[in-house]
Motif scaffolding. Structure first.
Motif, mmCIF file in Angstrom:
data_model
loop_
_atom_site.group_PDB
_atom_site.id
_atom_site.type_symbol
_atom_site.label_atom_id
_atom_site.label_comp_id
_atom_site.label_asym_id
_atom_site.label_seq_id
_atom_site.Cartn_x
_atom_site.Cartn_y
_atom_site.Cartn_z
ATOM 1 N N UNK A 71 25.923 -45.495 6.179
ATOM 2 C CA UNK A 71 24.716 -46.254 6.002
ATOM 3 C C UNK A 71 23.667 -45.771 5.439
ATOM 4 N N UNK A 72 23.275 -44.314 5.874
ATOM 5 C CA UNK A 72 22.162 -43.714 5.133
ATOM 6 C C UNK A 72 22.272 -43.796 3.704
ATOM 7 N N UNK A 73 23.345 -43.301 3.110
ATOM 8 C CA UNK A 73 23.597 -43.169 1.749
ATOM 9 C C UNK A 73 23.466 -44.630 1.112
ATOM 10 N N UNK A 74 24.117 -45.626 1.751
ATOM 11 C CA UNK A 74 23.764 -47.084 1.086
ATOM 12 C C UNK A 74 22.286 -47.470 1.323
ATOM 13 N N UNK A 75 21.581 -47.136 2.374
ATOM 14 C CA UNK A 75 20.148 -47.502 2.629
ATOM 15 C C UNK A 75 19.315 -46.513 1.524
ATOM 16 N N UNK A 76 19.688 -45.299 1.280
ATOM 17 C CA UNK A 76 19.072 -44.729 0.077
ATOM 18 C C UNK A 76 19.173 -45.171 -1.297
ATOM 19 N N UNK A 77 20.232 -45.714 -1.695
ATOM 20 C CA UNK A 77 20.610 -46.394 -2.781
ATOM 21 C C UNK A 77 19.859 -47.563 -2.945
ATOM 22 N N UNK A 78 19.684 -48.397 -1.738
ATOM 23 C CA UNK A 78 18.883 -49.511 -1.945
ATOM 24 C C UNK A 78 17.626 -49.496 -2.083
ATOM 25 N N UNK A 85 8.870 -53.729 -3.889
ATOM 26 C CA UNK A 85 8.850 -53.217 -2.696
ATOM 27 C C UNK A 85 9.312 -54.456 -1.684
ATOM 28 N N UNK A 86 8.678 -55.616 -1.870
ATOM 29 C CA UNK A 86 9.211 -56.590 -0.952
ATOM 30 C C UNK A 86 10.777 -56.964 -0.961
ATOM 31 N N UNK A 87 11.270 -57.078 -2.342
ATOM 32 C CA UNK A 87 12.826 -57.020 -2.149
ATOM 33 C C UNK A 87 13.566 -55.784 -1.819
ATOM 34 N N UNK A 88 13.112 -54.775 -1.740
ATOM 35 C CA UNK A 88 13.742 -53.726 -1.267
ATOM 36 C C UNK A 88 13.680 -53.729 0.476
ATOM 37 N N UNK A 89 12.672 -54.209 0.784
ATOM 38 C CA UNK A 89 12.220 -54.352 2.482
ATOM 39 C C UNK A 89 13.081 -55.367 2.775
ATOM 40 N N UNK A 90 13.431 -56.493 1.963
ATOM 41 C CA UNK A 90 14.440 -57.682 2.729
ATOM 42 C C UNK A 90 15.821 -56.794 2.671
ATOM 43 N N UNK A 91 16.224 -55.905 1.705
ATOM 44 C CA UNK A 91 17.674 -55.240 1.902
ATOM 45 C C UNK A 91 17.557 -54.385 3.064
ATOM 46 N N UNK A 92 16.741 -53.911 3.161
ATOM 47 C CA UNK A 92 16.361 -52.841 4.508
ATOM 48 C C UNK A 92 16.799 -53.759 5.717
ATOM 49 N N UNK A 93 16.023 -54.644 5.787
ATOM 50 C CA UNK A 93 16.206 -55.745 7.145
ATOM 51 C C UNK A 93 17.757 -56.231 7.018
#
Length: 200
Positions: A71-78, A85-93
């Motif tokens: 998951x961490x690897x996927x999170x880092x890529x996202x 930043x708002x778009x990446x924050x939605x992806x994090x959530x």
């Protein structure tokens, strides 16, 4: 060569054992994950599994660490994408919140949390390291959004702490199957909170 040494040499890679354990949790739930059953799946005796993992608690924690690494690897890529930043924050959530009831990753997390009451300091430190990675990534993303003027000025570390508490609360409800909100409803609530809290 002794039988035990030969068996250890021929044992499947650790990642295969952990991936199989995760697949069994997804298919059968935690009650369906036994050392004997896992051993049959990977061609090892339960005794050999205990040689590697010592206890079921250790197996569960290592499986969680393995899952979190993926998951961490996927999170880092996202989070490293060139996007607002708002778009990446939605992806994090979206990555954080479970897919639905009995989500295997969250099922495993909840069991490790439950067993942590009896865990030693070293095991607690390993759990804290997993939590810390999610926290640092969120705090860094919020700080980046603030510095670029996309978000209003907030203390990124405090905001990350409160946001993750909100995400954990919603995620636990969803993972255990409480009939309060579905995943779409949870994501909508979180998005509304983030927009209200971070809108410049």
């Amino acid at each position: 060569m002794a039988d035990g040494a030969r068996a250890r040499r021929n044992a499947p890679p650790r990642e295969e054992v952990l991936a199989t354990a995760m697949a069994m949790i997804a298919e059968r739930g935690l009650d369906g994950l036994t050392m004997a059953g896992l051993g049959r799946e990977v061609g090892m005796s339960s005794g050999h599994l205990l040689y590697y993992f010592r206890t079921k608690d250790e197996l569960l924690l290592q499986t969680l660490e393995w899952s979190e690494a993926n998951l961490g690897a996927g999170r880092s890529a996202l989070l490293s994408r060139r996007a607002p930043a708002a778009e990446r924050l939605r992806a994090y959530v979206d990555l954080y919140v479970p897919d639905g009831p009995r989500d295997p990753h969250w099922t495993l997390w909840l069991e490790v949390w439950n067993r942590s009451q009896e865990a030693g300091p070293a095991e607690r430190d390993r759990q804290a390291a997993i939590e810390g990675a999610w926290h640092r990534d969120l705090a860094a993303l919020v700080a980046e959004g603030v510095s670029r003027g996309e978000f209003r000025a907030v203390d990124a570390d405090r905001f990350a702490t409160r946001t993750r508490a909100l995400l954990d609360g919603f995620s636990i409800q969803l993972a255990v199957g409480l009939p309060l909100l579905d995943r779409a409803g949870i994501l909508a609530h979180v998005q509304e909170f983030l927009e209200d809290a971070l809108r410049p």
